[in-house]
Write a protein that holds these residues in place. Structure first.
Motif, PDB file in Angstrom:
ATOM      1  N   PHE A 116       0.890  10.817   9.823  1.00  0.00           N
ATOM      2  CA  PHE A 116       1.018   9.498   9.477  1.00  0.00           C
ATOM      3  C   PHE A 116       1.540   8.810  10.539  1.00  0.00           C
ATOM      4  CE2 PHE A 116       0.693  11.481   5.518  1.00  0.00           C
ATOM      5  CZ  PHE A 116      -0.169  10.718   4.624  1.00  0.00           C
TER       6      PHE A 116
ATOM      7  N   LYS B 226       0.847  -1.023   0.050  1.00  0.00           N
ATOM      8  CA  LYS B 226       0.145   0.069   0.052  1.00  0.00           C
ATOM      9  C   LYS B 226       1.016   1.079  -0.104  1.00  0.00           C
ATOM     10  CE  LYS B 226      -4.071  -1.903   2.338  1.00  0.00           C
ATOM     11  NZ  LYS B 226      -5.119  -1.631   3.641  1.00  0.00           N
ATOM     12  N   HIS B 227       0.318   2.157  -0.623  1.00  0.00           N
ATOM     13  CA  HIS B 227       1.100   3.568  -0.752  1.00  0.00           C
ATOM     14  C   HIS B 227      -0.056   4.564  -0.443  1.00  0.00           C
ATOM     15  CE1 HIS B 227       4.431   1.718  -3.922  1.00  0.00           C
ATOM     16  NE2 HIS B 227       4.476   1.346  -2.563  1.00  0.00           N
ATOM     17  N   TYR B 228       0.616   5.891  -0.062  1.00  0.00           N
ATOM     18  CA  TYR B 228      -0.487   6.862   0.122  1.00  0.00           C
ATOM     19  C   TYR B 228       0.313   8.169  -0.761  1.00  0.00           C
ATOM     20  CZ  TYR B 228      -1.534   3.732   3.732  1.00  0.00           C
ATOM     21  OH  TYR B 228      -1.804   2.545   4.580  1.00  0.00           O
TER      22      TYR B 228
ATOM     23  N   CYS C 213       0.635  12.279  -0.882  1.00  0.00           N
ATOM     24  CA  CYS C 213       0.221  13.710  -0.398  1.00  0.00           C
ATOM     25  C   CYS C 213       0.377  14.532  -1.587  1.00  0.00           C
ATOM     26  CB  CYS C 213       1.272  13.786   0.654  1.00  0.00           C
ATOM     27  SG  CYS C 213       0.823  13.214   2.342  1.00  0.00           S
TER      28      CYS C 213
ATOM     29  N   VAL D 296      -1.469   3.219  -5.118  1.00  0.00           N
ATOM     30  CA  VAL D 296      -1.923   4.200  -3.992  1.00  0.00           C
ATOM     31  C   VAL D 296      -3.357   3.805  -3.733  1.00  0.00           C
ATOM     32  CG1 VAL D 296      -2.612   6.568  -4.049  1.00  0.00           C
ATOM     33  CG2 VAL D 296      -0.514   6.342  -4.913  1.00  0.00           C
ATOM     34  N   SER D 297      -3.461   3.693  -2.431  1.00  0.00           N
ATOM     35  CA  SER D 297      -4.881   3.271  -1.858  1.00  0.00           C
ATOM     36  C   SER D 297      -5.468   4.552  -1.224  1.00  0.00           C
ATOM     37  CB  SER D 297      -4.762   2.017  -0.896  1.00  0.00           C
ATOM     38  OG  SER D 297      -3.717   2.604   0.314  1.00  0.00           O
ATOM     39  N   ALA D 298      -4.834   5.597  -0.969  1.00  0.00           N
ATOM     40  CA  ALA D 298      -5.429   6.660  -0.369  1.00  0.00           C
ATOM     41  C   ALA D 298      -4.674   8.054  -0.863  1.00  0.00           C
ATOM     42  CB  ALA D 298      -5.429   6.666   1.069  1.00  0.00           C
ATOM     43  N   VAL D 299      -5.305   8.889  -1.028  1.00  0.00           N
ATOM     44  CA  VAL D 299      -4.738  10.362  -1.846  1.00  0.00           C
ATOM     45  C   VAL D 299      -5.168  11.362  -0.439  1.00  0.00           C
ATOM     46  CG1 VAL D 299      -4.404  11.953  -3.378  1.00  0.00           C
ATOM     47  CG2 VAL D 299      -4.976   9.763  -3.997  1.00  0.00           C
ATOM     48  N   PHE D 300      -3.973  12.371  -0.277  1.00  0.00           N
ATOM     49  CA  PHE D 300      -4.307  13.372   1.014  1.00  0.00           C
ATOM     50  C   PHE D 300      -4.107  14.623   0.227  1.00  0.00           C
ATOM     51  CE2 PHE D 300      -3.601   9.351   2.954  1.00  0.00           C
ATOM     52  CZ  PHE D 300      -4.703   9.337   3.674  1.00  0.00           C
TER      53      PHE D 300
END
Length: 314
Positions: free
Chosen positions: A162, A25-27, A29, A45-49
């Motif tokens: 994080f 998993k990557h995030y 920013c 990428v499983s989540a973008v902030f």
């Protein structure tokens, strides 16, 4: 451990990839121009902030979903007020007649306040927003929990922390007992501070708190990303509340100290101000990021020198 990689080069718009060791998993920013961000990384990428949607932080969002469409995954996107309408507008600006409704699903988490997060769903091909719920936390999965601060940049600018999940080490050599399911029961009691739980070991009952000395709590690594913000006390109070004693921080240092009047005018930070607030937060390591595109490599060295002087000052 959480790791971060800046994927944008000097004079490119900012984007930072967050990776978890031993995890696929990557995030991500922010979605500025980032020539070092690969297709493979985007697809992981499983989540973008998103900190805020000024063009230098949001311009490459189209490039991100271009390589995610067809994955069949649910991707979480977190951001400030109105982020759901802005993403909806981006997606609806294209024609999707050849895309299946199960090609992807975006879950948008709009940050209204520290205690109010609106959650929306967007699905192809029509991308019509569906309000699912309102919750009091931003993001948590098996790897990390995300805290945040809403900073002022003449618009809301979200700074993210994080935090890896805490882990518990069992000291087998000190126990004198055979291994068994009681170890996991003890760890659970320890994590929940359930001191009176009865633990059965080899036919005998023990109070959990009497065995807690066999365990050590390992606090999770904390990595923070603070993008654009005004260098003022109101922001600094919020930063200290969330990012105090973080292990590693990346913080916007947009201007040189000699250009601090532009920082004030444009609600940005400058080199020594960013270094000083990181020192006051007692973070272990801090890295200045996101410099004005007008600066040369020599200017960046000047920013970094002033930043670290303020950060390391005794």
């Amino acid at each position: 451990m959480i790791q971060a990689e800046i994927k944008s080069l000097l004079r490119e718009d900012i984007s930072i990839l967050i990776k978890i060791a031993n995890s696929g998993k990557h995030y991500l920013c922010d979605c500025g121009e980032a020539s070092q961000l690969t297709v493979k990384e985007i697809q992981s990428v499983s989540a973008v902030f998103i900190s805020h949607t000024h063009i230098d932080h949001f311009s490459n969002f189209d490039g991100i979903f271009r390589h995610q469409i067809g994955s069949g995954e649910r991707v979480v996107i977190c951001g400030p007020k109105n982020i759901h309408h802005q993403i909806e507008a981006r997606l609806k600006s294209y024609t999707w007649n050849l895309i299946d409704e199960k090609a992807i699903e975006y879950e948008i988490r709009e940050i209204i306040s520290p205690e109010e997060i609106n959650v929306y769903i967007l699905r192809p091909p029509h991308w019509n927003l569906e309000l699912v719920k309102t919750q009091n936390f931003l993001f948590e999965d098996d790897q990390v929990k995300i805290d945040f601060a809403i900073l002022d940049h003449k618009t809301d600018s979200i700074a993210y922390l994080f935090k890896e999940k805490d882990s518990v080490t069992f000291h087998e050599e000190a126990s004198g007992f055979k291994k068994g399911k009681w170890i996991s029961e003890l760890k659970t009691a320890f994590e929940n501070n359930d001191q009176d739980l009865e633990i059965q070991i080899e036919g005998a009952a023990y109070k959990a708190s009497d065995l807690f000395h066999l365990l050590t709590l390992n606090p999770g690594h904390k990595l923070g990303v603070i993008m654009d913000h005004a260098a003022d006390e109101e922001n600094y109070t919020k930063i200290k509340t969330v990012f105090n004693e973080a292990n590693l921080m990346y913080i916007e240092s947009f201007y040189k100290d000699s250009d601090r009047e532009f920082a004030q005018l444009n609600h940005h930070s400058f080199a020594s101000a960013s270094g000083k607030i990181m020192r006051e937060c007692k973070v272990k390591e801090a890295i200045p990021i996101h410099f004005s595109r007008r600066y040369t490599e020599t200017d960046v060295i000047e920013i970094e020198t002033a930043f670290y002087k303020a950060f390391r000052e005794n």
